[in-house]
Structures are given as C-alpha cells and as structure tokens.
Design a protein around this motif. Sequence first.
Motif, PDB file in Angstrom:
ATOM      1  N   GLY A  10      11.448  -4.838   4.277  1.00  0.00           N
ATOM      2  CA  GLY A  10      12.011  -4.037   3.196  1.00  0.00           C
ATOM      3  C   GLY A  10      11.200  -4.062   1.914  1.00  0.00           C
ATOM      4  N   LYS A  11      10.991  -5.230   1.346  1.00  0.00           N
ATOM      5  CA  LYS A  11      10.259  -5.328   0.077  1.00  0.00           C
ATOM      6  C   LYS A  11       8.816  -4.859   0.242  1.00  0.00           C
ATOM      7  CE  LYS A  11       8.937  -8.443  -3.701  1.00  0.00           C
ATOM      8  NZ  LYS A  11       8.093  -7.415  -4.212  1.00  0.00           N
ATOM      9  N   LEU A  16       4.603  -1.004  -0.739  1.00  0.00           N
ATOM     10  CA  LEU A  16       3.517  -0.203  -0.163  1.00  0.00           C
ATOM     11  C   LEU A  16       3.662   1.264  -0.557  1.00  0.00           C
ATOM     12  CD1 LEU A  16       1.071   0.222   1.730  1.00  0.00           C
ATOM     13  CD2 LEU A  16       2.737   0.465   3.603  1.00  0.00           C
ATOM     14  N   MET A  17       4.857   1.799  -0.431  1.00  0.00           N
ATOM     15  CA  MET A  17       5.071   3.207  -0.770  1.00  0.00           C
ATOM     16  C   MET A  17       4.711   3.472  -2.238  1.00  0.00           C
ATOM     17  SD  MET A  17       8.629   3.953   1.189  1.00  0.00           S
ATOM     18  CE  MET A  17       8.609   4.934   2.669  1.00  0.00           C
ATOM     19  N   ARG A  18       5.143   2.589  -3.122  1.00  0.00           N
ATOM     20  CA  ARG A  18       4.822   2.761  -4.548  1.00  0.00           C
ATOM     21  C   ARG A  18       3.318   2.620  -4.790  1.00  0.00           C
ATOM     22  NH1 ARG A  18       9.689   0.102  -5.196  1.00  0.00           N
ATOM     23  NH2 ARG A  18       8.738  -1.900  -5.623  1.00  0.00           N
ATOM     24  N   ARG A  19       2.679   1.694  -4.091  1.00  0.00           N
ATOM     25  CA  ARG A  19       1.236   1.506  -4.276  1.00  0.00           C
ATOM     26  C   ARG A  19       0.457   2.738  -3.803  1.00  0.00           C
ATOM     27  NH1 ARG A  19      -2.531  -3.299  -1.763  1.00  0.00           N
ATOM     28  NH2 ARG A  19      -4.491  -2.451  -2.545  1.00  0.00           N
ATOM     29  N   ILE A  20       0.843   3.286  -2.661  1.00  0.00           N
ATOM     30  CA  ILE A  20       0.176   4.494  -2.168  1.00  0.00           C
ATOM     31  C   ILE A  20       0.408   5.653  -3.134  1.00  0.00           C
ATOM     32  CG2 ILE A  20       0.157   6.214  -0.314  1.00  0.00           C
ATOM     33  CD1 ILE A  20       0.589   3.880   1.659  1.00  0.00           C
ATOM     34  N   ASP A  21       1.615   5.767  -3.674  1.00  0.00           N
ATOM     35  CA  ASP A  21       1.896   6.810  -4.667  1.00  0.00           C
ATOM     36  C   ASP A  21       0.980   6.690  -5.882  1.00  0.00           C
ATOM     37  OD1 ASP A  21       3.940   7.785  -3.053  1.00  0.00           O
ATOM     38  OD2 ASP A  21       5.536   6.796  -4.198  1.00  0.00           O
ATOM     39  N   ARG A  22       0.648   5.458  -6.260  1.00  0.00           N
ATOM     40  CA  ARG A  22      -0.258   5.243  -7.406  1.00  0.00           C
ATOM     41  C   ARG A  22      -1.705   5.567  -7.049  1.00  0.00           C
ATOM     42  NH1 ARG A  22       2.904   0.597  -8.009  1.00  0.00           N
ATOM     43  NH2 ARG A  22       1.287  -0.701  -7.094  1.00  0.00           N
ATOM     44  N   SER A  37      14.866  -0.461  -4.373  1.00  0.00           N
ATOM     45  CA  SER A  37      14.985  -1.912  -4.390  1.00  0.00           C
ATOM     46  C   SER A  37      14.757  -2.451  -2.980  1.00  0.00           C
ATOM     47  CB  SER A  37      16.378  -2.319  -4.878  1.00  0.00           C
ATOM     48  OG  SER A  37      17.351  -1.962  -3.903  1.00  0.00           O
ATOM     49  N   THR A  38      14.602  -3.753  -2.888  1.00  0.00           N
ATOM     50  CA  THR A  38      14.444  -4.380  -1.578  1.00  0.00           C
ATOM     51  C   THR A  38      15.656  -4.092  -0.701  1.00  0.00           C
ATOM     52  OG1 THR A  38      13.035  -6.112  -2.481  1.00  0.00           O
ATOM     53  CG2 THR A  38      14.121  -6.582  -0.380  1.00  0.00           C
ATOM     54  N   GLU A  39      16.849  -4.179  -1.293  1.00  0.00           N
ATOM     55  CA  GLU A  39      18.077  -3.923  -0.537  1.00  0.00           C
ATOM     56  C   GLU A  39      18.131  -2.471  -0.061  1.00  0.00           C
ATOM     57  OE1 GLU A  39      18.021  -5.356  -3.639  1.00  0.00           O
ATOM     58  OE2 GLU A  39      18.313  -7.409  -2.939  1.00  0.00           O
ATOM     59  N   LEU A  65       1.402  -5.141   4.803  1.00  0.00           N
ATOM     60  CA  LEU A  65       1.552  -3.750   5.212  1.00  0.00           C
ATOM     61  C   LEU A  65       0.553  -2.896   4.444  1.00  0.00           C
ATOM     62  CD1 LEU A  65       5.421  -3.239   5.467  1.00  0.00           C
ATOM     63  CD2 LEU A  65       3.802  -4.133   7.153  1.00  0.00           C
ATOM     64  N   VAL A  66      -0.205  -2.068   5.186  1.00  0.00           N
ATOM     65  CA  VAL A  66      -1.234  -1.233   4.554  1.00  0.00           C
ATOM     66  C   VAL A  66      -1.052   0.250   4.869  1.00  0.00           C
ATOM     67  CG1 VAL A  66      -2.894  -3.139   4.516  1.00  0.00           C
ATOM     68  CG2 VAL A  66      -2.912  -1.518   6.442  1.00  0.00           C
ATOM     69  N   GLY A  67      -0.079   0.581   5.714  1.00  0.00           N
ATOM     70  CA  GLY A  67       0.181   1.974   6.043  1.00  0.00           C
ATOM     71  C   GLY A  67       1.524   2.104   6.725  1.00  0.00           C
ATOM     72  N   TYR A  68       2.008   3.353   6.767  1.00  0.00           N
ATOM     73  CA  TYR A  68       3.291   3.604   7.397  1.00  0.00           C
ATOM     74  C   TYR A  68       3.374   5.065   7.833  1.00  0.00           C
ATOM     75  CZ  TYR A  68       4.711   6.029   3.118  1.00  0.00           C
ATOM     76  OH  TYR A  68       4.775   6.906   2.063  1.00  0.00           O
TER      77      TYR A  68
END
Length: 169
Positions: A10-11, A16-22, A37-39, A65-68
Amino acid sequence: MIRRATLIDGKALSDLMRRIDRETKYMLYEPEERSMSTEQAEAFIERFGQAVNSDIFVVDIDEQLVGYVLVVGGKPSRIRHRANLVIGLLDAYTGRGLGAGLLEAVDAFAVEAGLVRLELTVRKDNLRAIELYHKFGFNIEGTRIASLLIDGEYVDELAMSKIFTTEET
C-alpha cells in the motif's frame, strides 16, 4: 520481479504513483495532485484483488517498487469483458524490458479473467510507449484531440485497444 500487488504494498504503491507523477508528464496527474494515504492505497489494492476483471501488477526490484500496471475492469455486465490499463514506470528503469514484462502479466491475466478487450490512452508524442503497445498487439482506434492540458498547452492522446479473439468475436 513482476508480481501481483498485495496489501503490504500500500504505502510503496502510493509513493511510487506520486513519484512517477513528479518524474513524467506522460501520466494523467500533475505532481502532488494525487493524494492517497497508506490506508486508502491498501483499500485500493484490496478492491482490485476482489474483482474478477481487475488487478494490479508491480515491478519489485530489491524490495522496491519501480513500476506498476492497473487493470481496471468494467463493473456493468455490458462492459465486464473489457479493462482499461494504466501503466507507470520510473524513468531510471525504462528500456530494461520491464514495461514488456508488465504487459505480459496483463496478457496472462486477461486470458485467465476472460477479458476480450484491453484499452488504454497514450499521449500522441509518447513514441516509446506507442511502439511497445504496438509490439503487444494494440492498435490505434483514434485520436482524442486536445484531451489533456499540460503546462498551458493542449495535448492529443491516442486511444488504443487490443482484442483477444474468442469464439464469440
């Protein structure tokens, strides 16, 4: 290693999603626009895991995690045979076959889940991604003109799909 996301991701998945967005302008969200959030991320993973036609696959390298890829299946019965894809990979890990690995996992899942159609949109100028999607059997269905507004400029997207042949199609 490419694997299904689990609740303990989760976290890491949210980060990862936020980092890729940046890192890239190829994703839908602006930097810092996505808040999960993590939850919330754990609940997100759980919902995907419970759906027959949805799932989340991640690229895990040395426990990072580096991709999804999100496989977002339709809920109404008329669209339950199709799923939309959202794929993200950190820039430092592109060109290593990981995007192809994610799409291989999606193909296997699609067959297992009985999906007939996969669809996605991609920025018209994201040539590397378009080439990968073509390699995996996706075809361009059309252009979504001025579908995104990025840095004050309108950007076109391509609508692409892949059809899995069944006895009914």
